[in-house]
Scaffold this motif. Structure first.
Motif, PDB file in Angstrom:
ATOM      1  N   MET A  44      74.667 -16.811  17.449  1.00  0.00           N
ATOM      2  CA  MET A  44      75.988 -17.195  17.941  1.00  0.00           C
ATOM      3  C   MET A  44      75.939 -17.338  19.461  1.00  0.00           C
ATOM      4  SD  MET A  44      77.857 -17.288  15.151  1.00  0.00           S
ATOM      5  CE  MET A  44      79.572 -17.237  15.683  1.00  0.00           C
ATOM      6  N   VAL A  45      76.778 -18.232  19.978  1.00  0.00           N
ATOM      7  CA  VAL A  45      76.850 -18.449  21.412  1.00  0.00           C
ATOM      8  C   VAL A  45      78.316 -18.609  21.821  1.00  0.00           C
ATOM      9  CG1 VAL A  45      76.451 -20.942  21.112  1.00  0.00           C
ATOM     10  CG2 VAL A  45      76.080 -19.884  23.357  1.00  0.00           C
ATOM     11  N   LYS A  46      78.678 -18.001  22.927  1.00  0.00           N
ATOM     12  CA  LYS A  46      80.050 -18.108  23.444  1.00  0.00           C
ATOM     13  C   LYS A  46      80.059 -19.173  24.531  1.00  0.00           C
ATOM     14  CE  LYS A  46      83.994 -15.429  25.157  1.00  0.00           C
ATOM     15  NZ  LYS A  46      84.901 -16.130  24.222  1.00  0.00           N
ATOM     16  N   THR A  47      80.615 -20.315  24.219  1.00  0.00           N
ATOM     17  CA  THR A  47      80.590 -21.457  25.144  1.00  0.00           C
ATOM     18  C   THR A  47      81.778 -21.466  26.100  1.00  0.00           C
ATOM     19  OG1 THR A  47      81.761 -22.837  23.542  1.00  0.00           O
ATOM     20  CG2 THR A  47      79.344 -22.879  23.481  1.00  0.00           C
ATOM     21  N   ALA A  58      85.136 -27.861  29.259  1.00  0.00           N
ATOM     22  CA  ALA A  58      84.416 -26.645  29.648  1.00  0.00           C
ATOM     23  C   ALA A  58      83.290 -26.333  28.672  1.00  0.00           C
ATOM     24  CB  ALA A  58      85.381 -25.470  29.733  1.00  0.00           C
ATOM     25  N   ALA A  59      83.546 -26.531  27.377  1.00  0.00           N
ATOM     26  CA  ALA A  59      82.546 -26.181  26.367  1.00  0.00           C
ATOM     27  C   ALA A  59      81.292 -27.041  26.486  1.00  0.00           C
ATOM     28  CB  ALA A  59      83.148 -26.321  24.973  1.00  0.00           C
ATOM     29  N   ASN A  60      81.465 -28.351  26.697  1.00  0.00           N
ATOM     30  CA  ASN A  60      80.285 -29.212  26.814  1.00  0.00           C
ATOM     31  C   ASN A  60      79.560 -29.030  28.136  1.00  0.00           C
ATOM     32  OD1 ASN A  60      79.785 -31.423  24.509  1.00  0.00           O
ATOM     33  ND2 ASN A  60      81.956 -30.903  24.564  1.00  0.00           N
ATOM     34  N   LEU A  61      80.285 -28.718  29.202  1.00  0.00           N
ATOM     35  CA  LEU A  61      79.606 -28.331  30.439  1.00  0.00           C
ATOM     36  C   LEU A  61      78.694 -27.138  30.169  1.00  0.00           C
ATOM     37  CD1 LEU A  61      82.317 -28.494  33.263  1.00  0.00           C
ATOM     38  CD2 LEU A  61      80.112 -29.666  33.293  1.00  0.00           C
ATOM     39  N   SER A  62      79.232 -26.161  29.449  1.00  0.00           N
ATOM     40  CA  SER A  62      78.484 -24.951  29.130  1.00  0.00           C
ATOM     41  C   SER A  62      77.243 -25.278  28.309  1.00  0.00           C
ATOM     42  CB  SER A  62      79.400 -23.987  28.375  1.00  0.00           C
ATOM     43  OG  SER A  62      78.784 -22.744  28.174  1.00  0.00           O
ATOM     44  N   VAL A  63      77.423 -26.056  27.250  1.00  0.00           N
ATOM     45  CA  VAL A  63      76.299 -26.391  26.377  1.00  0.00           C
ATOM     46  C   VAL A  63      75.227 -27.177  27.140  1.00  0.00           C
ATOM     47  CG1 VAL A  63      75.588 -27.654  24.309  1.00  0.00           C
ATOM     48  CG2 VAL A  63      77.701 -26.328  24.282  1.00  0.00           C
ATOM     49  N   MET A  64      75.661 -28.000  28.094  1.00  0.00           N
ATOM     50  CA  MET A  64      74.703 -28.798  28.859  1.00  0.00           C
ATOM     51  C   MET A  64      74.004 -27.991  29.949  1.00  0.00           C
ATOM     52  SD  MET A  64      75.280 -32.706  30.245  1.00  0.00           S
ATOM     53  CE  MET A  64      75.954 -33.277  28.694  1.00  0.00           C
ATOM     54  N   MET A 388      73.164 -13.014  19.854  1.00  0.00           N
ATOM     55  CA  MET A 388      74.391 -13.438  20.532  1.00  0.00           C
ATOM     56  C   MET A 388      74.070 -13.794  21.979  1.00  0.00           C
ATOM     57  SD  MET A 388      77.579 -14.060  21.015  1.00  0.00           S
ATOM     58  CE  MET A 388      78.521 -13.441  19.616  1.00  0.00           C
ATOM     59  N   ILE A 389      74.422 -15.002  22.370  1.00  0.00           N
ATOM     60  CA  ILE A 389      74.308 -15.431  23.768  1.00  0.00           C
ATOM     61  C   ILE A 389      75.720 -15.473  24.333  1.00  0.00           C
ATOM     62  CG2 ILE A 389      73.594 -17.289  25.319  1.00  0.00           C
ATOM     63  CD1 ILE A 389      71.421 -18.006  23.287  1.00  0.00           C
ATOM     64  N   ASN A 390      76.037 -14.535  25.203  1.00  0.00           N
ATOM     65  CA  ASN A 390      77.412 -14.376  25.687  1.00  0.00           C
ATOM     66  C   ASN A 390      77.781 -15.347  26.794  1.00  0.00           C
ATOM     67  OD1 ASN A 390      78.567 -12.176  24.093  1.00  0.00           O
ATOM     68  ND2 ASN A 390      76.935 -10.935  24.995  1.00  0.00           N
ATOM     69  N   GLU A 391      76.793 -15.871  27.497  1.00  0.00           N
ATOM     70  CA  GLU A 391      77.047 -16.881  28.523  1.00  0.00           C
ATOM     71  C   GLU A 391      76.451 -18.201  28.040  1.00  0.00           C
ATOM     72  OE1 GLU A 391      77.071 -14.832  32.754  1.00  0.00           O
ATOM     73  OE2 GLU A 391      75.302 -14.216  31.622  1.00  0.00           O
ATOM     74  N   GLY A 392      77.339 -19.065  27.563  1.00  0.00           N
ATOM     75  CA  GLY A 392      76.899 -20.255  26.848  1.00  0.00           C
ATOM     76  C   GLY A 392      75.954 -21.147  27.620  1.00  0.00           C
ATOM     77  N   TYR A 393      76.116 -21.222  28.931  1.00  0.00           N
ATOM     78  CA  TYR A 393      75.267 -22.127  29.708  1.00  0.00           C
ATOM     79  C   TYR A 393      73.803 -21.701  29.694  1.00  0.00           C
ATOM     80  CZ  TYR A 393      75.292 -18.753  33.577  1.00  0.00           C
ATOM     81  OH  TYR A 393      75.127 -17.629  34.353  1.00  0.00           O
ATOM     82  N   LYS A 394      73.534 -20.455  29.318  1.00  0.00           N
ATOM     83  CA  LYS A 394      72.157 -19.974  29.271  1.00  0.00           C
ATOM     84  C   LYS A 394      71.418 -20.438  28.019  1.00  0.00           C
ATOM     85  CE  LYS A 394      72.854 -15.924  32.213  1.00  0.00           C
ATOM     86  NZ  LYS A 394      72.779 -14.451  32.323  1.00  0.00           N
ATOM     87  N   LEU A 395      72.163 -20.972  27.035  1.00  0.00           N
ATOM     88  CA  LEU A 395      71.497 -21.477  25.825  1.00  0.00           C
ATOM     89  C   LEU A 395      70.584 -22.648  26.149  1.00  0.00           C
ATOM     90  CD1 LEU A 395      71.130 -21.490  22.743  1.00  0.00           C
ATOM     91  CD2 LEU A 395      73.168 -22.958  22.581  1.00  0.00           C
ATOM     92  N   MET A 396      70.986 -23.513  27.093  1.00  0.00           N
ATOM     93  CA  MET A 396      70.126 -24.642  27.468  1.00  0.00           C
ATOM     94  C   MET A 396      68.827 -24.155  28.093  1.00  0.00           C
ATOM     95  SD  MET A 396      69.752 -27.933  27.398  1.00  0.00           S
ATOM     96  CE  MET A 396      71.355 -28.734  27.244  1.00  0.00           C
ATOM     97  N   ASP A 397      68.903 -23.110  28.911  1.00  0.00           N
ATOM     98  CA  ASP A 397      67.677 -22.525  29.458  1.00  0.00           C
ATOM     99  C   ASP A 397      66.754 -22.064  28.343  1.00  0.00           C
ATOM    100  OD1 ASP A 397      68.810 -22.922  31.935  1.00  0.00           O
ATOM    101  OD2 ASP A 397      69.254 -20.821  32.314  1.00  0.00           O
ATOM    102  N   HIS A 398      67.336 -21.419  27.341  1.00  0.00           N
ATOM    103  CA  HIS A 398      66.562 -20.907  26.202  1.00  0.00           C
ATOM    104  C   HIS A 398      65.959 -22.075  25.415  1.00  0.00           C
ATOM    105  CE1 HIS A 398      65.242 -18.332  23.041  1.00  0.00           C
ATOM    106  NE2 HIS A 398      66.168 -18.685  22.181  1.00  0.00           N
ATOM    107  N   PHE A 399      66.713 -23.131  25.250  1.00  0.00           N
ATOM    108  CA  PHE A 399      66.268 -24.304  24.490  1.00  0.00           C
ATOM    109  C   PHE A 399      65.093 -24.997  25.174  1.00  0.00           C
ATOM    110  CE2 PHE A 399      67.491 -28.941  23.414  1.00  0.00           C
ATOM    111  CZ  PHE A 399      66.708 -28.949  22.268  1.00  0.00           C
TER     112      PHE A 399
END
Length: 402
Positions: A44-47, A58-64, A388-399
Motif C-alpha cells: 500500500m502507498v499513501k499518495t 496532488a496524487a499524480n505529482l506524488s506518484v511521479m 506500506m509506503i507512507n510518503e507516496g513520492y518515494k514509491l518512484m524512487d523505489h521503482f
C-alpha cells in the motif's frame, strides 16, 4: 532496463453490496494483473499527504516522484501548461467546467446535474467558451477552450486560497452551499450566474437538447493556482521518459517534468477510450529509445464519479486485457523490465468523489520475479502484505532506483 508505470485513475474503492460485498478490483476479472501480483512486490502507498485535498493533481505529482507538500500549487496551472497557455508569475489559472445545472429559477437553488454536460464535444464547447469569453474577457481575465467540458480561465493578479468546490463532488446536490463566497470570489460568482443566461438558449445547447443531450448551461470555476516549478524527471532519475494520457492535468505535469507528451487517437479519458492504442503507443515509445513511460487511464475515476458500477468493473477488466496484456506481450523481447501498477487515489462509487486512503500497488520485475504470497491484486490483498509506503513520492524512487 525499461520502466512502465500503469496508473488506473481512481481504481481503488470500497466493498459494494451490488458486487457481493467486494470492491471493483476484487470483483473484476483481471488475470494479467493478478499474475503479476502473484510474482511481484505488493503493498500500500499513501499518495495524498495530510492536509492536501485528495485530487488527481496532488496524487499524480506524488506518484511521479514529486512531494505535493513542496510542489503542489493547484490543479489549474498544470492544465493550463498542457493547453499551451503561457502563464506569468502573476497569473492565477482557474479550471472552468461547462456543467449542466437544473432549471430552477434562482441560480443558488439549482442542482448540479452533470459536471461534464454529457461529455460535451470539444467542438461544441469551443463555441460556448468563445461566447463566454466575448462577454467576460478583460485586461485581467481570459477564457481558453480545452477538451470536452474541461477549460481554463486565467486571471492576472487574481486571488488564491479561495474556497472553490469541484463540481464532480456535488453531483445531484443543490449548489447553494458550494458557491464561491467572500469578497475575493464575488467576481467569479457573478460570472457563473451571468453565464447561465448567456448559455441556456445558445444554439449549441438548443441543438443538444433536440438530440436528447444535456445542455452546457453554466460555467463552474474551481481549482485555482499559480504556475509551479518542479525538477526535470531526467535530472532526478537519469531516464528519458514519456507520458500518455487523455487528461490535460496529467499532460501538464509531464510537460513540467520534461517528459514527452504522446497523443493517442481515440483517447477520451472515459470508458470509450482507446485502451489498446494507449498500450501500443507506450511500447512504441520504448522502442524509439525512451526508458520510461507513464501510462495514465482516466476511465475508472470517471465511472466512480458517475456511480457507474458495471462500467467501473468493466474499465478495470479492459485495463487488464487491452493495456496490461498488450504491455506484457510487448515487453517480452527486452532482457529486463519493471512494471508498476496502481491508482492515484480511491474514487469510491458510494461517495462519487476522491478520498485520501492509501492505495494498492504492485511492482514487478522480469529478472527478479518472486512469490508475493498474494493471490491477486486488490485493496485487501495488498494491505495484508504489511508493506506500506507512507510518503507516496518515494514509491518512484523505489521503482527506479532500488
Amino acid at each position: 532496463m525499461k520502466y512502465v508505470l500503469i496508473l488506473g485513475d481512481g481504481m481503488a474503492d470500497y466493498p459494494l453490496s451490488q458486487l457481493d460485498n467486494k470492491t471493483p478490483l476484487q470483483y473484476a476479472k483481471k488475470p494479467n494483473i493478478d499474475f503479476l501480483a502473484q510474482n511481484a512486490e505488493v503493498g500500500m502507498v499513501k499518495t495524498i499527504p495530510e492536509g492536501i485535498p485528495p485530487g488527481s493533481d496532488a496524487a499524480n505529482l506524488s506518484v511521479m516522484g514529486y512531494s505535493p507538500k513542496i510542489y503542489y500549487t493547484g490543479r489549474s496551472p498544470l492544465e493550463a501548461i498542457s493547453m499551451g497557455i503561457d502563464l506569468s508569475d502573476t497569473d492565477v489559472a482557474i479550471r472552468c467546467n461547462l456543467v449542466t445545472l437544473s432549471e430552477d429559477e434562482k441560480y443558488d437553488q439549482k442542482t448540479m446535474i452533470d459536471y461534464s454536460s454529457d461529455e460535451i464535444s470539444s467542438e461544441e464547447a469551443k463555441e460556448l467558451i468563445g461566447e463566454v469569453n466575448k462577454h467576460f474577457k478583460s485586461d485581467s481575465m481570459c477564457f481558453y477552450p480545452g477538451i470536452s467540458y474541461r477549460h481554463c480561465m486565467v486571471w492576472n493578479n487574481g486571488s488564491t486560497g479561495l474556497k472553490l468546490t469541484p463540481p464532480h463532488d456535488i453531483l445531484e446536490k443543490k449548489i447553494t452551499d458550494y458557491l464561491p463566497s467572500g469578497e475575493s470570489t464575488k467576481i467569479l460568482l457573478d460570472m457563473m450566474i451571468k453565464s447561465y443566461d448567456i448559455l441556456k438558449d445558445h444554439p449549441v445547447n438548443k441543438a443538444r437538447v433536440s438530440r436528447g443531450l444535456r445542455p452546457a448551461n453554466s460555467i463552474w470555476l474551481w481549482g485555482e493556482g499559480k504556475k509551479p516549478s518542479i525538477p526535470k524527471f531526467y535530472d532526478k532519475y537519469k531516464l528519458n521518459g514519456s507520458v500518455i494520457s487523455a487528461v490535460d492535468l496529467i499532460k501538464g505535469i509531464g510537460i513540467l517534468a520534461g517528459l514527452r507528451n504522446v497523443e493517442v487517437e481515440g483517447a477520451t479519458g472515459n470508458i470509450d477510450t482507446n485502451f489498446c492504442g494507449k498500450a501500443e503507443a507506450a511500447l512504441k515509445e520504448l522502442e524509439s529509445g525512451q526508458d520510461f513511460v507513464y501510462l495514465h487511464i482516466e476511465a475508472p475515476d470517471e465511472c466512480g464519479h458517475r456511480h457507474e458500477i458495471e462500467n467501473k468493473v468493466k474499465s478495470i477488466e479492459l485495463i487488464d486485457d487491452q493495456v496490461v496484456g498488450t504491455i506484457i506481450k510487448g515487453l517480452e523481447k527486452y532482457d529486463d523490465y519493471r512494471i508498476l501498477i496502481l491508482p492515484d487515489h480511491p474514487t469510491p462509487l458510494s461517495l462519487r468523489t476522491h478520498t485520501s486512503e492509501p492505495v494498492p500497488f504492485l511492482l514487478y520485475q522480469k529478472s527478479r520475479a518472486k512469490k508475493s504470497g498474494v493471490t491477486g491484486y486488490d485493496e485487501l490483498q495488498a494491505s495484508k502484505t504489511g508493506i506500506m509506503i507512507n510518503e507516496g513520492y518515494k514509491l518512484m524512487d523505489h521503482f527506479i532506483l532500488d
